[in-house]
Design an enzyme around this catalytic site. Structure first.
Site, PDB file in Angstrom:
ATOM      1  N   ASN A  79       4.477 -15.007 -21.345  1.00 57.54           N
ATOM      2  CA  ASN A  79       4.526 -13.602 -21.766  1.00 57.54           C
ATOM      3  C   ASN A  79       3.543 -13.477 -22.929  1.00 57.54           C
ATOM      4  O   ASN A  79       3.835 -13.920 -24.038  1.00 57.54           O
ATOM      5  CB  ASN A  79       5.949 -13.230 -22.196  1.00 57.54           C
ATOM      6  CG  ASN A  79       6.018 -11.825 -22.772  1.00 57.54           C
ATOM      7  OD1 ASN A  79       5.042 -11.062 -22.712  1.00 57.54           O
ATOM      8  ND2 ASN A  79       7.166 -11.484 -23.334  1.00 57.54           N
ATOM      9  N   TRP A  80       2.391 -12.887 -22.627  1.00 60.69           N
ATOM     10  CA  TRP A  80       1.329 -12.825 -23.639  1.00 60.69           C
ATOM     11  C   TRP A  80       1.583 -11.745 -24.691  1.00 60.69           C
ATOM     12  O   TRP A  80       0.855 -11.657 -25.678  1.00 60.69           O
ATOM     13  CB  TRP A  80      -0.033 -12.607 -22.955  1.00 60.69           C
ATOM     14  CG  TRP A  80      -0.511 -13.809 -22.194  1.00 60.69           C
ATOM     15  CD1 TRP A  80      -0.053 -15.095 -22.310  1.00 60.69           C
ATOM     16  CD2 TRP A  80      -1.553 -13.851 -21.205  1.00 60.69           C
ATOM     17  NE1 TRP A  80      -0.750 -15.929 -21.452  1.00 60.69           N
ATOM     18  CE2 TRP A  80      -1.680 -15.190 -20.767  1.00 60.69           C
ATOM     19  CE3 TRP A  80      -2.407 -12.892 -20.637  1.00 60.69           C
ATOM     20  CZ2 TRP A  80      -2.610 -15.581 -19.791  1.00 60.69           C
ATOM     21  CZ3 TRP A  80      -3.332 -13.284 -19.680  1.00 60.69           C
ATOM     22  CH2 TRP A  80      -3.427 -14.613 -19.261  1.00 60.69           C
ATOM     23  N   LYS A  81       2.577 -10.896 -24.456  1.00 65.09           N
ATOM     24  CA  LYS A  81       2.922  -9.828 -25.416  1.00 65.09           C
ATOM     25  C   LYS A  81       1.662  -9.025 -25.765  1.00 65.09           C
ATOM     26  O   LYS A  81       0.766  -8.914 -24.945  1.00 65.09           O
ATOM     27  CB  LYS A  81       3.627 -10.411 -26.643  1.00 65.09           C
ATOM     28  CG  LYS A  81       4.818 -11.305 -26.224  1.00 65.09           C
ATOM     29  CD  LYS A  81       5.760 -11.645 -27.337  1.00 65.09           C
ATOM     30  CE  LYS A  81       6.902 -12.518 -26.814  1.00 65.09           C
ATOM     31  NZ  LYS A  81       7.904 -12.840 -27.811  1.00 65.09           N
TER      32      LYS A  81
ATOM     33  N   HIS B   1      13.103  -6.898 -22.006  1.00 63.30           N
ATOM     34  CA  HIS B   1      12.771  -7.876 -23.060  1.00 63.30           C
ATOM     35  C   HIS B   1      13.373  -7.402 -24.382  1.00 63.30           C
ATOM     36  O   HIS B   1      13.398  -6.206 -24.677  1.00 63.30           O
ATOM     37  CB  HIS B   1      11.254  -8.042 -23.193  1.00 63.30           C
ATOM     38  CG  HIS B   1      10.898  -9.211 -24.047  1.00 63.30           C
ATOM     39  ND1 HIS B   1      10.930  -9.147 -25.421  1.00 63.30           N
ATOM     40  CD2 HIS B   1      10.554 -10.481 -23.726  1.00 63.30           C
ATOM     41  CE1 HIS B   1      10.621 -10.342 -25.901  1.00 63.30           C
ATOM     42  NE2 HIS B   1      10.379 -11.166 -24.897  1.00 63.30           N
TER      43      HIS B   1
ATOM     44  N   GLU C 186      12.312  -7.329 -27.299  1.00 59.39           N
ATOM     45  CA  GLU C 186      11.429  -6.509 -28.150  1.00 59.39           C
ATOM     46  C   GLU C 186      11.400  -5.071 -27.653  1.00 59.39           C
ATOM     47  O   GLU C 186      11.277  -4.130 -28.438  1.00 59.39           O
ATOM     48  CB  GLU C 186      10.026  -7.143 -28.192  1.00 59.39           C
ATOM     49  CG  GLU C 186      10.036  -8.411 -29.043  1.00 59.39           C
ATOM     50  CD  GLU C 186       9.074  -9.497 -28.601  1.00 59.39           C
ATOM     51  OE1 GLU C 186       8.124  -9.219 -27.862  1.00 59.39           O
ATOM     52  OE2 GLU C 186       9.299 -10.660 -29.011  1.00 59.39           O
TER      53      GLU C 186
ATOM     54  N   GLU D 297      17.089 -15.170 -23.062  1.00 55.32           N
ATOM     55  CA  GLU D 297      16.282 -15.333 -24.274  1.00 55.32           C
ATOM     56  C   GLU D 297      17.134 -14.962 -25.485  1.00 55.32           C
ATOM     57  O   GLU D 297      17.260 -13.783 -25.823  1.00 55.32           O
ATOM     58  CB  GLU D 297      15.062 -14.406 -24.221  1.00 55.32           C
ATOM     59  CG  GLU D 297      14.116 -14.686 -23.084  1.00 55.32           C
ATOM     60  CD  GLU D 297      12.698 -14.200 -23.396  1.00 55.32           C
ATOM     61  OE1 GLU D 297      11.806 -15.050 -23.423  1.00 55.32           O
ATOM     62  OE2 GLU D 297      12.497 -13.009 -23.632  1.00 55.32           O
TER      63      GLU D 297
ATOM     64  N   GLY E 221      10.129 -16.446 -31.127  1.00 56.31           N
ATOM     65  CA  GLY E 221       9.074 -16.396 -32.136  1.00 56.31           C
ATOM     66  C   GLY E 221       9.474 -16.961 -33.486  1.00 56.31           C
ATOM     67  O   GLY E 221       8.768 -16.784 -34.475  1.00 56.31           O
TER      68      GLY E 221
ATOM     69  N   SER F  84      10.919 -19.848 -28.252  1.00 56.14           N
ATOM     70  CA  SER F  84      10.288 -21.003 -28.907  1.00 56.14           C
ATOM     71  C   SER F  84      10.218 -22.224 -28.003  1.00 56.14           C
ATOM     72  O   SER F  84      10.362 -23.357 -28.476  1.00 56.14           O
ATOM     73  CB  SER F  84      11.002 -21.333 -30.232  1.00 56.14           C
ATOM     74  OG  SER F  84      10.880 -20.240 -31.129  1.00 56.14           O
TER      75      SER F  84
ATOM     76  N   GLY G 105       6.423 -17.385 -24.839  1.00 51.76           N
ATOM     77  CA  GLY G 105       5.591 -16.457 -25.590  1.00 51.76           C
ATOM     78  C   GLY G 105       4.436 -17.193 -26.243  1.00 51.76           C
ATOM     79  O   GLY G 105       3.413 -17.466 -25.619  1.00 51.76           O
ATOM     80  N   GLY G 106       4.592 -17.537 -27.522  1.00 49.06           N
ATOM     81  CA  GLY G 106       3.506 -18.117 -28.319  1.00 49.06           C
ATOM     82  C   GLY G 106       2.755 -19.260 -27.637  1.00 49.06           C
ATOM     83  O   GLY G 106       1.513 -19.260 -27.589  1.00 49.06           O
TER      84      GLY G 106
HETATM   85  P1  13P Z   1       8.269 -17.331 -28.066  1.00 50.08           P
HETATM   86  O1  13P Z   1       8.026 -18.399 -27.019  1.00 50.08           O
HETATM   87  O2  13P Z   1       7.032 -16.994 -28.842  1.00 50.08           O
HETATM   88  O3  13P Z   1       9.454 -17.631 -28.899  1.00 50.08           O
HETATM   89  O4  13P Z   1       8.620 -15.987 -27.241  1.00 50.08           O
HETATM   90  C1  13P Z   1       9.583 -16.018 -26.256  1.00 50.08           C
HETATM   91  C2  13P Z   1       9.568 -14.726 -25.533  1.00 50.08           C
HETATM   92  O5  13P Z   1       9.921 -13.695 -26.076  1.00 50.08           O
HETATM   93  C3  13P Z   1       9.089 -14.731 -24.149  1.00 50.08           C
HETATM   94  O6  13P Z   1       9.342 -13.514 -23.530  1.00 50.08           O
END
Ligand code: 13P
Length: 248
Positions: free
Chosen positions: A9-11, A94, A96, A166, A172, A211, A232-233
């Site tokens: 997930n590149w956000k 998600h 967020e 999640e 994050g 994470s 994500g990251g």
């Molecule tokens: P991180 O891997 O950066 O913690 O993000 C997880 C995430 O929200 C994937 O959708």
């Protein structure tokens, strides 16, 4: 045996140029017969990714989808538009989106249904906040988020979907759920689905997100009910993302 799935997930990161090079670098690390790997990109880059990933092992998804089919919904992107961009997946719910943009259980269920109407596989994201975990509300929260979709879409709709657990406190933050903490919730999610349909419960992929990195992926992915990751990251770095994929 469930097929595993590693999804990035590149956000809201990157530029057109960096997105194309990240995509190329990931594809260079894949073989033609690799399966179960996808990236969810910002809407505006989906067209470029469609061109790049045709006939490749890498699947593409969007990070959200509208809760309406079409019409006067300024700023929204419909499932049929995502279909045109060859999206295989769309994230819905998600954390967020839920916390910053007001996506509710009800609108997440609508988004889930909209995606499926176009043959896009919705990836339903669920998970508790730290305050909810500390108040022993984890199972109530994930059950509520899951039930909202089952009530609207019906249990059979879960057949063509993916769930991503999640925990919000792990996203994050660098703090990941322990293998056992994650497995406990994944197992409970599968059991809740099994109470309504055991065949779907056996088949549905339940991903862990929060994470996940090369250093902790192996342990998490070895757990019985963890079928993959939503990353994500670490998915913004091709080498890390591929290392997680290869650690299955
Ligand atoms: P991180 O891997 O950066 O913690 O993000 C997880 C995430 O929200 C994937 O959708």
């Amino acid at each position: 045996m469930r097929q595993s799935l590693i999804m990035g997930n590149w956000k809201m990161n990157g530029s057109l140029e960096s997105t194309k090079s990240l995509c190329s670098a990931i594809m260079e690390g894949l073989n033609a017969d690799d399966t179960g790997i996808a990236v969810c990109a910002p809407y505006v880059y989906l067209s470029a990714l469609k061109d790049m990933t045709t006939n490749s092992a890498l699947s593409v998804g969007a990070q959200n989808v509208a809760d309406q089919t079409s019409g006067a919904y300024t700023g929204e992107i419909s499932a049929s538009m995502l279909k045109e961009m060859a999206c295989t997946y769309a994230l819905v719910g998600h954390s967020e989106r839920r916390s910053y943009y007001g996506d509710t259980d009800d609108s997440v269920a609508d988004r889930f249904c909209e995606a499926q109407k176009e043959g896009i596989v919705p990836v339903l994201c669920i998970g508790e906040t730290l305050a909810e975990r500390e108040a022993n509300e984890t199972f109530n929260v994930v059950n509520r988020q899951l039930d909202a979709v089952i009530e609207k879409a019906g249990i059979d709709a879960l057949e063509n979907s993916v769930i991503a657990y999640e925990p919000v406190w792990a996203i994050g933050t660098g703090v990941t759920a322990s293998d056992e903490q994650a497995q406990e919730v994944h197992k409970a999610i599968r059991e809740r689905i099994a109470a309504k349909n055991t065949a779907i419960a056996d088949k549905i992929q339940i991903l862990y997100g929060g994470s996940m990195k090369p250093g902790n992926a192996k342990g998490l992915l070895a757990m019985a009910d963890i079928d993959g990751g939503l990353i994500g990251g670490a998915s913004l770095d091709a080498a890390s993302f591929l290392e997680i994929y290869r650690s299955i």
